[in-house]
Design an enzyme around this catalytic site. Structure first.
Site, PDB file in Angstrom:
ATOM      1  N   HIS A   1       5.754   3.566   0.325  1.00 44.12           N
ATOM      2  CA  HIS A   1       5.866   2.776  -0.905  1.00 44.12           C
ATOM      3  C   HIS A   1       5.615   3.657  -2.124  1.00 44.12           C
ATOM      4  O   HIS A   1       6.091   3.387  -3.209  1.00 44.12           O
ATOM      5  CB  HIS A   1       4.830   1.650  -0.923  1.00 44.12           C
TER       6      HIS A   1
ATOM      7  N   HIS B   1      -2.111   6.706  -7.249  1.00 43.63           N
ATOM      8  CA  HIS B   1      -0.723   6.718  -6.796  1.00 43.63           C
ATOM      9  C   HIS B   1       0.189   6.522  -7.991  1.00 43.63           C
ATOM     10  O   HIS B   1      -0.284   6.294  -9.109  1.00 43.63           O
ATOM     11  CB  HIS B   1      -0.511   5.602  -5.752  1.00 43.63           C
TER      12      HIS B   1
ATOM     13  N   HIS C   1       4.151   5.086  -9.691  1.00 45.52           N
ATOM     14  CA  HIS C   1       5.367   4.268  -9.660  1.00 45.52           C
ATOM     15  C   HIS C   1       6.397   5.020 -10.486  1.00 45.52           C
ATOM     16  O   HIS C   1       6.062   5.589 -11.529  1.00 45.52           O
ATOM     17  CB  HIS C   1       5.101   2.883 -10.255  1.00 45.52           C
TER      18      HIS C   1
ATOM     19  N   HIS D   1      -1.524   5.076 -11.484  1.00 40.43           N
ATOM     20  CA  HIS D   1      -2.604   4.114 -11.305  1.00 40.43           C
ATOM     21  C   HIS D   1      -3.762   4.799 -10.583  1.00 40.43           C
ATOM     22  O   HIS D   1      -3.575   5.293  -9.479  1.00 40.43           O
ATOM     23  CB  HIS D   1      -2.135   2.919 -10.459  1.00 40.43           C
TER      24      HIS D   1
ATOM     25  N   THR E   1      -0.352  -4.868  -7.919  1.00 42.49           N
ATOM     26  CA  THR E   1       1.077  -5.090  -8.155  1.00 42.49           C
ATOM     27  C   THR E   1       1.884  -5.050  -6.862  1.00 42.49           C
ATOM     28  O   THR E   1       3.108  -5.077  -6.887  1.00 42.49           O
ATOM     29  CB  THR E   1       1.649  -4.049  -9.139  1.00 42.49           C
ATOM     30  N   THR E   2       1.180  -4.939  -5.734  1.00 46.30           N
ATOM     31  CA  THR E   2       1.830  -4.976  -4.420  1.00 46.30           C
ATOM     32  C   THR E   2       1.074  -5.991  -3.560  1.00 46.30           C
ATOM     33  O   THR E   2      -0.089  -6.296  -3.846  1.00 46.30           O
ATOM     34  CB  THR E   2       1.750  -3.602  -3.727  1.00 46.30           C
TER      35      THR E   2
HETATM   36 ZN   LIG Z   1       0.218   0.821  -8.570  1.00 45.06          ZN
END
Ligand SMILES: [Zn+2]
Length: 308
Positions: A102, A128, A130, A153, A234-235
Site C-alpha cells: 500500500h 510512510h 502517499h 505521514h 486514511t486507510t
Molecule cells: Zn498515511
C-alpha cells in the site's frame, strides 16, 4: 447440565499498515469459516467505496483526509510549535523499511517523541508516504482544492498507552504529523538516506534494514505553522482517533527524487504502486484550527514551499 452458547472471543490484532491496521477476528467454537467478500480483511485503493462494508468506521463522520479551506480555518493562539525529541537517530541504529503493497513504511523507535504542540506526549511508531504518478498528484490532504504531488505521514501514539495498537482504539490515541511534498529546483539531501533504499523494497512484501538518520529532515523546517483537526486513519480500519497536524511549509524534492518515489515500488502482479491516496472526506461540522494567522487575502500569495 448448564446450557451454553458459543463462546465468543474477540481478538484484535493490529499490524502497521499505511497507518495502523487492526482486524477483529471473532472466533467461535464452531470455527465459522470466513467467506471471501465482506469480512475478508483485504482492501485496496481500487475498492475505496467498499471499505465501509468491512470496516464500518470508514463511513464515519470524522474521517480523513480533508480539503482544508483556509477561509474557514480558525486561528488558535494556544497551538504551540511542534517540538520533536530524539529524531536525530544514530547510524548505528537499524530501521526496518517495508513495501507493504500500500506504501513504503519505515518503522520508528519509541525514543522519538513529540514533546510540544500537542496536549500530551506522543511517541513515534512509523512513517510512510502517499504519492501519485507523473500525470496525477497524490497527496491525501488538499488545501483550497489543491492536491500536492505527495504527502508524508509520521504516525505517533499517546505515550500513556503501551502500544500503537492499543492507542489506536482510543480517542486522542494517535497523532500524525503530515507534510506535503512538491517538486523543487534542488536536490534534497535530507531524503537521500531513505530514497536510496527504495530499490531494495521495490517488490510488494519486501523488507530491508537501513541505518538510522536524522528523521527531522524528512519534515519541513518550520514546525510552528500548521493546521490541526480531529480525524481518522486514511486507510482501513479508518479509526477516528487521530489528532492531525498538517504543516504549512512543504517539503521540496528534485524532479529525479520525486520520480524515484513515484516510479520505484510495485505491489502485486508487477503493477507499479502509485496513486495510493484517499479522496477528501466531509468535515461534518468539524473545525480546522491554524496555529498562525492567515495572510490578508490578496495581499500575499502563497510563497514557494508554502501552502498559504
Ligand atoms: Zn498515511
Amino acid at each position: 447440565m448448564r446450557a451454553r452458547g458459543p463462546a465468543v472471543i474477540l481478538l484484535i490484532t493490529c499490524v502497521l499498515g499505511p497507518h495502523v491496521t487492526c482486524q477483529d477476528h471473532t472466533e467461535e467454537e464452531e470455527h465459522d469459516k470466513q467467506p471471501a467478500g465482506p469480512g475478508h480483511h483485504h482492501w485496496s485503493y481500487q475498492d475505496i467505496l467498499e471499505w465501509d462494508k468491512d470496516y464500518p468506521e470508514c463511513g464515519g463522520k470524522a474521517q480523513s483526509p480533508i480539503d482544508v479551506d483556509t477561509q474557514h480555518t480558525v486561528f488558535d493562539a494556544q497551538l504551540r510549535p511542534i517540538q520533536l525529541s530524539g529524531y536525530n537517530l544514530s547510524t548505528a541504529e537499524t530501521l526496518e523499511l517495508e513495501n507493504n503493497k500500500h506504501t513504503v513504511v519505515l518503522k520508528l523507535p519509541g525514543t522519538m517523541k513529540i514533546i510540544g504542540g500537542l496536549p500530551e506526549i506522543y511517541q513515534a511508531a512509523q512513517l510512510h508516504f502517499h504519492w501519485g504518478s507523473k500525470s496525477n498528484p497524490g497527496s491525501e490532504h488538499m488545501v483550497n482544492g489543491r492536491r500536492f504531488p505527495g504527502e508524508i505521514h509520521v504516525v505517533h501514539y499517546n505515550s500513556e498507552y503501551t502500544s500503537v495498537e492499543k492507542a489506536a482504539n482510543h480517542s486522542g490515541g494517535l497523532a500524525v504529523l503530515a507534510a506535503f511534498i512538491e517538486k523543487g529546483p534542488d536536490y534534497n539531501e535530507g531524503y537521500e538516506p531513505l530514497l536510496s533504499h527504495l530499490e531494495a523494497v521495490k517488490d510488494g512484501g519486501q523488507i530491508t534494514e537501513i541505518p538510522g538518520f536524522d528523521i527531522s529532515r524528512l519534515l519541513p523546517q518550520r514546525l510552528d505553522r500548521y493546521f490541526r483537526y480531529n480525524g481518522s486513519l486514511t486507510t482501513p480500519p479508518c479509526l477516528q482517533t487521530v489528532n492531525w497536524t498538517i504543516f504549512n511549509q512543504t517539503i521540496r524534492l528534485s524532479e529525479t527524487q520525486l520520480d524515484l518515489l513515484e516510479d520505484t515500488l510495485h505491489h502485486d502482479h508487477d503493477q507499479l504502486l502509485q496513486e495510493n491516496f484517499r479522496d477528501p472526506q466531509k468535515l461534518n461540522g468539524r473545525n480546522v484550527l491554524s496555529s498562525f494567522k492567515a495572510p490578508v487575502l490578496g495581499r500575499k500569495a502563497a510563497g514557494e514551499g508554502e501552502v498559504m
